[in-house]
Design a protein around this motif. Sequence first.
Motif, PDB file in Angstrom:
ATOM      1  N   TYR A 160      -0.282   4.087  -2.332  1.00 11.24           N
ATOM      2  CA  TYR A 160      -1.575   4.649  -1.931  1.00 11.24           C
ATOM      3  C   TYR A 160      -1.428   5.524  -0.686  1.00 11.24           C
ATOM      4  O   TYR A 160      -2.043   6.574  -0.587  1.00 11.24           O
ATOM      5  CB  TYR A 160      -2.589   3.528  -1.684  1.00 11.24           C
ATOM      6  CG  TYR A 160      -2.998   2.842  -2.956  1.00 11.24           C
ATOM      7  CD1 TYR A 160      -4.034   3.335  -3.735  1.00 11.24           C
ATOM      8  CD2 TYR A 160      -2.315   1.710  -3.393  1.00 11.24           C
ATOM      9  CE1 TYR A 160      -4.395   2.710  -4.917  1.00 11.24           C
ATOM     10  CE2 TYR A 160      -2.675   1.080  -4.574  1.00 11.24           C
ATOM     11  CZ  TYR A 160      -3.713   1.588  -5.332  1.00 11.24           C
ATOM     12  OH  TYR A 160      -4.060   0.973  -6.503  1.00 11.24           O
ATOM     13  N   GLN A 201       0.010   8.905  -1.697  1.00  6.14           N
ATOM     14  CA  GLN A 201      -0.999   9.728  -2.358  1.00  6.14           C
ATOM     15  C   GLN A 201      -1.989  10.294  -1.340  1.00  6.14           C
ATOM     16  O   GLN A 201      -2.375  11.463  -1.426  1.00  6.14           O
ATOM     17  CB  GLN A 201      -1.743   8.911  -3.413  1.00  6.14           C
ATOM     18  CG  GLN A 201      -0.907   8.584  -4.619  1.00  6.14           C
ATOM     19  CD  GLN A 201      -1.645   7.690  -5.603  1.00  6.14           C
ATOM     20  OE1 GLN A 201      -2.814   7.363  -5.432  1.00  6.14           O
ATOM     21  NE2 GLN A 201      -0.950   7.274  -6.653  1.00  6.14           N
ATOM     22  N   PRO A 216       0.786  -1.232   0.000  1.00  9.16           N
ATOM     23  CA  PRO A 216       0.000   0.000   0.000  1.00  9.16           C
ATOM     24  C   PRO A 216       0.823   1.289   0.000  1.00  9.16           C
ATOM     25  O   PRO A 216       0.263   2.381   0.069  1.00  9.16           O
ATOM     26  CB  PRO A 216      -0.806  -0.111   1.292  1.00  9.16           C
ATOM     27  CG  PRO A 216       0.104  -0.862   2.207  1.00  9.16           C
ATOM     28  CD  PRO A 216       0.823  -1.859   1.323  1.00  9.16           C
TER      29      PRO A 216
END
Length: 174
Positions: A88, A91, A85
């Motif tokens: 992600y 972000q 992850p």
Amino acid sequence: MKKITFIVVIFLWVTNSIFAQSDWVRSGSEKSKISFEMPENPTIQERELNGIKVEIFGYKDAATVFGVVASDFSDIGLDFTYSDPSEYYEQMKEASLVTGDAILVSEQSVAYQKMLGKEIVYTQLVGKHEYTYYKRFFFRKKFIYQAAIGGPTRMKQFLVDKKNIFFNTLEFID
């Protein structure tokens, strides 16, 4: 005398913390597989963006703001059990700091219920006052969970106490 005063102050602080949480309301979603407590029932919004279903739970009082966001990646076939992850997380961290005056204070890994998550602390000007926000990210199965609390930096100890209560009420439903 100082020892007695210290004991009384600690007793009052612990008692206030216990009673402050006893009025909190358990909320959450079977669909998003999460439950938590907030001082009162949160507002709930549902959205969909690029095939990602999102449930947003929020509560705001005079001094603090609470939020939980559950993003369901089932429809796009992403499962964080089998993927990294990190991209992600980066972000989502950047999206949290998108306003020009947001300043990242710290970030760290946190363990909770045998899961590894991330926590960021950042400050931001709200009007003329500085607010501090604590946000945790958990990547679990097909969901990304964000739990956040924020409030005036000048009330930092009060905010930290509520943060600890709030984050410790998170429960992930299997």
